[in-house]
Design a protein around this motif. Structure first.
Motif, PDB file in Angstrom:
ATOM      1  N   UNK A 110      -1.596  -7.708  15.412  1.00 42.32           N
ATOM      2  CA  UNK A 110      -1.608  -7.058  16.913  1.00 42.32           C
ATOM      3  C   UNK A 110      -1.129  -5.515  16.928  1.00 42.32           C
ATOM      4  N   UNK A 111      -1.299  -4.988  18.015  1.00 39.89           N
ATOM      5  CA  UNK A 111      -0.666  -3.380  18.107  1.00 39.89           C
ATOM      6  C   UNK A 111      -0.083  -3.527  19.202  1.00 39.89           C
ATOM      7  N   UNK A 112       0.350  -4.530  20.135  1.00 38.04           N
ATOM      8  CA  UNK A 112       1.381  -4.209  20.812  1.00 38.04           C
ATOM      9  C   UNK A 112       2.256  -5.927  20.889  1.00 38.04           C
ATOM     10  N   UNK A 114       5.017  -7.612  22.921  1.00 40.96           N
ATOM     11  CA  UNK A 114       6.946  -6.684  23.829  1.00 40.96           C
ATOM     12  C   UNK A 114       6.337  -5.519  24.564  1.00 40.96           C
ATOM     13  N   UNK A 115       5.381  -4.394  24.417  1.00 46.49           N
ATOM     14  CA  UNK A 115       4.783  -3.222  25.233  1.00 46.49           C
ATOM     15  C   UNK A 115       5.478  -2.414  24.144  1.00 46.49           C
ATOM     16  N   UNK A 116       5.596  -2.599  22.949  1.00 53.58           N
ATOM     17  CA  UNK A 116       6.278  -2.271  22.048  1.00 53.58           C
ATOM     18  C   UNK A 116       4.740  -2.337  20.648  1.00 53.58           C
ATOM     19  N   UNK A 117       4.544  -0.748  20.016  1.00 55.45           N
ATOM     20  CA  UNK A 117       3.576  -0.980  18.923  1.00 55.45           C
ATOM     21  C   UNK A 117       4.077  -1.602  17.744  1.00 55.45           C
ATOM     22  N   UNK A 118       3.738  -2.320  17.218  1.00 55.78           N
ATOM     23  CA  UNK A 118       3.727  -3.500  16.085  1.00 55.78           C
ATOM     24  C   UNK A 118       2.557  -3.234  15.947  1.00 55.78           C
ATOM     25  N   UNK A 119       2.217  -3.203  14.310  1.00 59.06           N
ATOM     26  CA  UNK A 119       1.182  -3.849  13.579  1.00 59.06           C
ATOM     27  C   UNK A 119       1.753  -5.136  12.860  1.00 59.06           C
ATOM     28  N   UNK A 120       1.590  -6.415  12.843  1.00 60.56           N
ATOM     29  CA  UNK A 120       0.981  -7.684  11.796  1.00 60.56           C
ATOM     30  C   UNK A 120       0.177  -8.401  12.564  1.00 60.56           C
ATOM     31  N   UNK A 121       0.551  -9.554  11.588  1.00 61.36           N
ATOM     32  CA  UNK A 121      -0.522 -10.918  11.435  1.00 61.36           C
ATOM     33  C   UNK A 121      -0.534 -11.738  11.838  1.00 61.36           C
ATOM     34  N   UNK A 133     -15.011 -17.451  25.331  1.00 60.33           N
ATOM     35  CA  UNK A 133     -15.831 -17.098  23.816  1.00 60.33           C
ATOM     36  C   UNK A 133     -15.360 -16.115  22.799  1.00 60.33           C
ATOM     37  N   UNK A 134     -15.000 -16.362  21.662  1.00 57.32           N
ATOM     38  CA  UNK A 134     -14.014 -14.975  21.523  1.00 57.32           C
ATOM     39  C   UNK A 134     -15.040 -14.952  20.267  1.00 57.32           C
ATOM     40  N   UNK A 135     -15.140 -13.417  19.684  1.00 60.20           N
ATOM     41  CA  UNK A 135     -15.813 -13.213  18.377  1.00 60.20           C
ATOM     42  C   UNK A 135     -15.123 -12.236  17.474  1.00 60.20           C
ATOM     43  N   UNK A 136     -15.251 -12.389  16.532  1.00 60.11           N
ATOM     44  CA  UNK A 136     -14.739 -11.599  15.645  1.00 60.11           C
ATOM     45  C   UNK A 136     -14.839  -9.323  16.135  1.00 60.11           C
ATOM     46  N   UNK A 137     -13.148  -9.260  16.143  1.00 55.66           N
ATOM     47  CA  UNK A 137     -12.749  -7.795  16.655  1.00 55.66           C
ATOM     48  C   UNK A 137     -12.656  -7.562  18.073  1.00 55.66           C
ATOM     49  N   UNK A 138     -13.197  -9.037  18.436  1.00 62.83           N
ATOM     50  CA  UNK A 138     -12.756  -8.770  20.047  1.00 62.83           C
ATOM     51  C   UNK A 138     -11.110  -8.378  20.180  1.00 62.83           C
ATOM     52  N   UNK A 139     -10.962  -7.426  21.037  1.00 66.53           N
ATOM     53  CA  UNK A 139      -9.196  -7.439  21.714  1.00 66.53           C
ATOM     54  C   UNK A 139      -8.759  -8.303  22.602  1.00 66.53           C
ATOM     55  N   UNK A 140      -8.051  -9.220  22.382  1.00 64.53           N
ATOM     56  CA  UNK A 140      -7.395 -10.258  23.284  1.00 64.53           C
ATOM     57  C   UNK A 140      -5.991  -9.666  23.692  1.00 64.53           C
ATOM     58  N   UNK A 141      -5.115 -10.622  24.875  1.00 69.86           N
ATOM     59  CA  UNK A 141      -3.601 -10.312  24.939  1.00 69.86           C
ATOM     60  C   UNK A 141      -3.468 -11.867  25.465  1.00 69.86           C
ATOM     61  N   UNK A 142      -2.389 -12.260  24.237  1.00 71.46           N
ATOM     62  CA  UNK A 142      -1.947 -13.512  24.973  1.00 71.46           C
ATOM     63  C   UNK A 142      -0.383 -13.912  25.439  1.00 71.46           C
ATOM     64  N   UNK A 143      -0.790 -13.963  26.565  1.00 68.55           N
ATOM     65  CA  UNK A 143       0.097 -13.870  27.739  1.00 68.55           C
ATOM     66  C   UNK A 143       1.720 -15.283  27.628  1.00 68.55           C
TER      67      UNK A 143
END
Length: 734
Positions: A110-112, A114-121, A133-143
């Motif tokens: 993650x990079x965000x 709840x609109x806060x910069x947070x890095x975790x797995x 169709x998702x690929x490695x290193x695609x940027x996505x969001x999960x609402x």
């Protein structure tokens, strides 16, 4: 002290394991204890100043406490605050998305949140309905993703996942594509690993390709489950966890090759270090490969600092470094197998060096070399298996009686398969026809060795007593006892008393270890009943000696039984009861049938569903809404699934257990017909009140359902109250 880093690494690893087991609340006590012993060390009346081992251990424990605290408060605590929150998450996919029957799985960095910069797995389980169709290193969001701490069966944060820095998980219904793959160096490493994997799979059958990938990357996803079980049962699981055994063998081949050309030691070590770097890149920095490479690198770097190589000391230093980075790594099966296998190899080298001089009198050079080769392989395979047995035994719940034989027969052929497979893979990238033919030929050689290893494991696994069940409580007690005595007791004794002390300790350890294996095979231990944390149904497993009975009463998760069902070959699932089956529980039914129960009891409803999905019923299947079975001399079980009463009754000489389930919440007819139970197990359909007071009430349901029910009246009617939502799997001693 000859090996300070070995002592320090052992103390750091054990103190980290203690803190993980006892929790963060134990940190001040361990810290205070280490500081107190360190202070008392300098008090003259103790006369311990000559024993530098004591301050080494104290300082190591002190440092371990500091790093554990930092890791907890910077990573675990922030993740805990996100538990059970529904929020928007965005980031990049850092593992190749895997399609399953239920959806797509991958890890999101993650990079965000709840609109806060947070890095975790975050481990993401995306519903199958998602058409992106998702690929490695695609940027996505999960609402609207519901984040949860990954938990084990005891409803505590799962240490195995945390050892890989994966703290959270989410079941996502949909995702939004933001932008495409970012081409970073790490991306190309992952892509190269995928290309190598696809190349191996293109040239080898699935089971041989899976074996080679397991040996090369520690990746068991392509291996058939039966092969993995065979390896566990025969004590060679460490072959599929890239360890110091793997890297040391690779480096030994390289050093042996370079010695032919009389290359100097430091130059040979540089080539080995470059190879380890390439291995890490090819594996896309797989954790197990990184751990093993760091361990080996410490040994190879020693000559550059004008230090004498001491592999055992280097191993301790590696453990300390890796544990400081992430204390939870000590719970990783891969890490423990890696360390123990490496330790076995290093001890074997020491023993082999002492025995080799006795072969100098052999005049026939060919016979001498053959004897040396066999002796080296015998010692290495035996000790590798010996030192990995405790971890295989504890984590997989069985003791392999054939481990020594399997290691002697399989370790070398496994590495020959790995070596030829890697050579063939490298050649296969050359497009010309002649190299392709050579690659195919070498791949066939690799497949022959792989088939030999899997064939030996499969043949020995068929032996009924190749594995024995183990009582983990006694086994863990034995390990703790050994650790305490080795770390704290030995330095206090004089040299003359040490032999006596060792003899006493070894004798006690043998007794504890033997008891932990023998007791589960008898009826000396009391009958145990396990209520599994399934959330939306009742799952009950009854165990007495080597016999089991399992009741699947409406559960829907696909991997919830295996902690309590038979693990050893000699154990037997006496009967399986399946009340409900839809498409999901159908998968469970198929999995459970692999245990080959003596009797399978299903309802008419289940039969209809099984017929719909074309699943063949075993010959011993009984279709009935009511069944009574005498499980053992003292235990009888009765299954009744007729409206309005649906329940399982387990009776012993002293206690009665009712597991009530189904659509009806009125228990009056149950109590009137069969009397008041000692233990009552309920699922989602909770009554307003119980027909009478009982000793123990257990509710097998998720936390949301329990919160929506008024259970205060039920709690007042029992002495003891438990829920699987809070306590995880519950164990009852009859």
């Amino acid at each position: 002290m000859k090996r300070p880093m070995l002592v320090s690494g052992t103390a750091i690893g054990l103190s980290s394991a203690f803190l993980i087991l006892m929790g963060i609340n134990a940190l001040p006590f361990l810290l205070l204890g280490a500081v107190s012993v360190f202070v008392f060390y300098f008090i003259k009346p103790l006369k311990l100043k000559g024993k530098i081992i004591i301050p080494t251990i104290c300082i190591s424990i002190f440092l371990s406490c500091i790093f554990f605290g930092v890791y907890h408060f910077t990573k675990i605590a922030p993740a805990t605050k996100l538990d059970n929150t529904i929020t928007n998450v965005s980031g990049k996919i850092i593992t190749t998305p895997q399609e399953t029957a239920y959806g797509i799985n991958f890890i999101l960095k993650t990079d965000k949140i709840s609109n806060n910069d947070k890095s975790t797995k975050i481990q993401v389980y995306l519903n199958k309905g998602c058409d992106i169709e998702l690929k490695l290193y695609d940027y996505i969001s999960l609402p609207d993703a519901k984040l949860e701490i990954i938990r084990n069966e005891y409803n505590k944060p799962d240490a195995a996942s945390i050892s890989d820095d994966i703290l959270l998980e989410t079941q996502a219904k949909r995702c939004n594509f933001l932008w495409g793959s970012e081409k970073t160096p790490y991306y190309y490493c992952l892509r190269f690993k995928e290309i190598v994997t696809e190349q191996i799979k293109a040239y080898l059958p699935q089971y041989n390709a899976g074996f080679l990938l397991g040996m090369l990357f520690g990746d068991k996803t392509e291996l058939d489950g039966d092969i993995v079980n065979d390896f566990r049962a025969t004590g060679i699981s460490h072959l599929l966890a890239v360890s110091g055994l793997h890297t040391s063998t690779w480096c030994a081949y390289i050093i042996l090759f370079l010695k032919v050309f009389k290359v100097k030691e430091k130059t040979r070590n540089i080539f080995c270090l470059l190879f380890l770097a390439v291995l890490c890149i090819v594996s896309a920095f797989t954790p197990s490969v990184m751990r093993a490479s760091i361990m080996m690198s410490v040994v190879l770097l020693a000559p550059f600092f004008k230090e004498q190589q001491d592999p055992l000391n280097s191993l301790g230093f590696s453990v300390a470094v890796l544990t400081f980075n992430n204390p939870y790594i000590i719970t990783s099966v891969s890490f423990l197998l890696s360390v123990s296998a490496t330790f076995g190899v290093l001890i074997s080298l020491s023993i082999y060096g002492k025995l080799r001089y006795k072969l100098e009198n052999i005049k026939n050079k060919a016979f001498k070399k053959a004897t040396e080769y066999l002796l080296n392989n015998l010692i290495t395979a035996t000790l590798t298996g010996l030192f990995t047995i405790p971890f295989i035994t504890y984590f997989f719940g069985v003791f392999s009686t054939v481990s020594a034989i399997t290691n002697i027969l399989c370790v070398k052929p496994a590495f020959w398969s790995l070596l030829t497979g890697v050579i063939a893979t490298a050649i296969s990238f050359i497009p010309q026809s002649i190299p392709q033919l050579i690659a195919i030929f070498i791949f066939k050689i690799s497949a022959v060795f792989a088939s030999f290893v899997t064939g030996i494991a499969n043949a020995l696994e068929k032996f009924k007593f190749c594995t024995l069940p183990i009582q983990k409580e006694y086994f863990l007690l034995g390990i703790i006892f050994i650790a305490v005595v080795l770390i704290f007791a030995f330095p206090v004794f004089n040299l003359q008393k040490r032999k006596v002390t060792k003899a006493i300790v070894i004798s006690l350890c043998v007794i504890i270890f033997s008891s932990s294996i023998i007791l589960p095979c008898t009826e000396i231990l009391p009958t145990t009943i396990y209520i599994t944390n399934v959330g939306n149904g009742v799952n009950v497993t009854l165990r007495q000696g080597l016999k089991y009975a399992h009741f699947n009463c409406g559960a829907s998760d696909s991997d919830i039984y295996f902690n309590s069902l038979p693990k050893a070959k000699c154990e037997k699932l006496e009967f399986l009861y399946v009340r409900k089956s839809n498409k999901t529980t159908n998968e469970i039914t198929k999995d459970l049938l692999c245990y080959k129960p003596e009797i399978t009891i299903i309802t008419e409803f289940v039969k209809g569903n099984l017929n719909e999905y074309n699943i063949d019923l075993p010959e011993n299947t009984i279709i009935s809404d009511s069944y009574t079975h005498k499980f053992n001399k003292e235990i009888t079980v009765q299954v009744v699934d007729t409206y309005p009463a649906s329940y399982v009754i387990i009776k012993s000489n002293e206690k009665i257990v009712y597991a009530s389930y189904g659509d009806n919440s009125d228990l009056s007819s149950l109590f009137e017909t069969y009397g008041k139970p000692n233990i009552l197990i309920l699922s989602d359909n909770l009554p307003e009140r119980l027909p009478g007071n009982i000793e123990t009430l257990i509710i097998s349901s998720d936390s949301d359902i329990i919160l929506n029910k008024n259970i205060d009246k039920l709690i007042n009617q029992c002495k003891n109250f438990h829920t699987t939502a809070e306590n995880g799997d519950i164990k009852i001693i009859m």
